[in-house]
Enzyme design. Structure first.
Site, PDB file in Angstrom:
ATOM      1  N   ARG A 148       0.819  -1.222   0.000  1.00 33.85           N
ATOM      2  CA  ARG A 148       0.000   0.000   0.000  1.00 33.85           C
ATOM      3  C   ARG A 148       0.850   1.269   0.000  1.00 33.85           C
ATOM      4  NH1 ARG A 148      -3.417  -2.225   4.649  1.00 33.85           N
ATOM      5  NH2 ARG A 148      -1.895  -3.864   4.425  1.00 33.85           N
ATOM      6  N   GLU A 178       2.722  -5.953  13.562  1.00 34.69           N
ATOM      7  CA  GLU A 178       1.663  -6.013  14.579  1.00 34.69           C
ATOM      8  C   GLU A 178       1.079  -7.436  14.588  1.00 34.69           C
ATOM      9  OE1 GLU A 178      -1.655  -3.478  13.722  1.00 34.69           O
ATOM     10  OE2 GLU A 178      -2.444  -3.568  15.756  1.00 34.69           O
TER      11      GLU A 178
HETATM   12  P1  AMP Z   1       3.923  -1.895  11.636  1.00 36.49           P
HETATM   13  O1  AMP Z   1       5.183  -2.489  11.171  1.00 36.49           O
HETATM   14  O2  AMP Z   1       3.366  -2.584  12.846  1.00 36.49           O
HETATM   15  O3  AMP Z   1       4.010  -0.394  11.825  1.00 36.49           O
HETATM   16  O4  AMP Z   1       2.820  -2.182  10.531  1.00 36.49           O
HETATM   17  C1  AMP Z   1       2.675  -1.372   9.422  1.00 36.49           C
HETATM   18  C2  AMP Z   1       2.356  -2.170   8.184  1.00 36.49           C
HETATM   19  O5  AMP Z   1       1.377  -3.173   8.413  1.00 36.49           O
HETATM   20  C3  AMP Z   1       1.806  -1.273   7.115  1.00 36.49           C
HETATM   21  O6  AMP Z   1       2.335  -1.692   5.868  1.00 36.49           O
HETATM   22  C4  AMP Z   1       0.305  -1.465   7.190  1.00 36.49           C
HETATM   23  O7  AMP Z   1      -0.236  -1.506   5.895  1.00 36.49           O
HETATM   24  C5  AMP Z   1       0.113  -2.790   7.896  1.00 36.49           C
HETATM   25  N1  AMP Z   1      -0.789  -2.706   9.048  1.00 36.49           N
HETATM   26  C6  AMP Z   1      -0.450  -2.911  10.342  1.00 36.49           C
HETATM   27  N2  AMP Z   1      -1.479  -2.760  11.155  1.00 36.49           N
HETATM   28  C7  AMP Z   1      -2.536  -2.423  10.373  1.00 36.49           C
HETATM   29  C8  AMP Z   1      -3.911  -2.096  10.636  1.00 36.49           C
HETATM   30  N3  AMP Z   1      -4.405  -2.101  11.879  1.00 36.49           N
HETATM   31  N4  AMP Z   1      -4.680  -1.766   9.575  1.00 36.49           N
HETATM   32  C9  AMP Z   1      -4.188  -1.755   8.319  1.00 36.49           C
HETATM   33  N5  AMP Z   1      -2.911  -2.062   8.013  1.00 36.49           N
HETATM   34  C10 AMP Z   1      -2.085  -2.382   9.028  1.00 36.49           C
END
Ligand code: AMP
Length: 174
Positions: A61, A98
């Site tokens: 994305r 996450e």
């Molecule tokens: P992080 O590494 O935990 O900051 O996760 C960010 C990545 O995971 C991004 O590429 C987001 O598209 C995806 N992502 C993580 N959590 C979500 C969420 N709650 N909703 C949508 N996309 C998420």
């Protein structure tokens, strides 16, 4: 068109892809041309004077917003991708999500020492994805000017991981 219009255009999907995750679905925002334009115009306005050489977009994305932003800023676009997708020689970095773990790659010759880079993704949660992209950019000797996200999940405090590296900018926060 305001930040609350952008926020209202993002759909929340509870318990996707796992129980407890509030998935922020940007497809409903992207469908609306005026919302998409406002997102890109606001990000571009913030970084207009930042002398960015390359937007580094994170699969998948981050490509959508990153490529449009690079066009608007008049700079190049460099993809950071999931393993095995980039055709030439790559370097890799593993990271925690996450939900789960993953690995990211960048072409070894994608950036040079001194290049000014803006790292872009749709959303920051715990920040591991952007942090891994930052490590890849740093390994190639480029300079990270800032990180930009459409959405920031404040309670996960991903910005704490990134702020020691560079400015963290997000359009809408939850
Ligand atoms: P992080 O590494 O935990 O900051 O996760 C960010 C990545 O995971 C991004 O590429 C987001 O598209 C995806 N992502 C993580 N959590 C979500 C969420 N709650 N909703 C949508 N996309 C998420």
């Amino acid at each position: 068109m305001s930040l609350s219009d952008i926020k209202n255009s993002i759909r929340n999907i509870p318990n996707h892809p796992k129980p407890g995750i509030q998935f922020k679905d940007i497809t409903t925002a992207m469908k609306q041309p005026n919302v998409m334009r406002e997102i890109i115009d606001m990000l571009a306005a913030h970084f207009a004077e930042a002398k960015i050489d390359y937007v580094v977009g994170i699969e998948a994305r981050g490509f959508i917003f990153g490529a449009a932003l690079a066009y608007k800023l008049g700079c190049g676009f460099v993809p950071v991708r999931k393993p095995g997708k980039l055709p030439a020689k790559t370097i890799a970095e593993e990271y925690a999500l996450e939900y789960g773990t993953d690995k990211l790659e960048i072409h070894q010759d994608a950036l040079q020492k001194g290049d000014r880079v803006l790292i872009v993704d749709d959303l920051i949660a715990i920040g591991g994805t952007a942090e891994a992209a930052a490590k890849l950019v740093q390994k190639l000797g480029a300079e990270i000017v800032a990180f930009a996200f459409v959405i920031e999940l404040l309670e996960l405090d991903g910005r704490a991981k990134l702020e020691p590296v560079a400015e963290v900018y997000s359009l809408v926060q939850y």
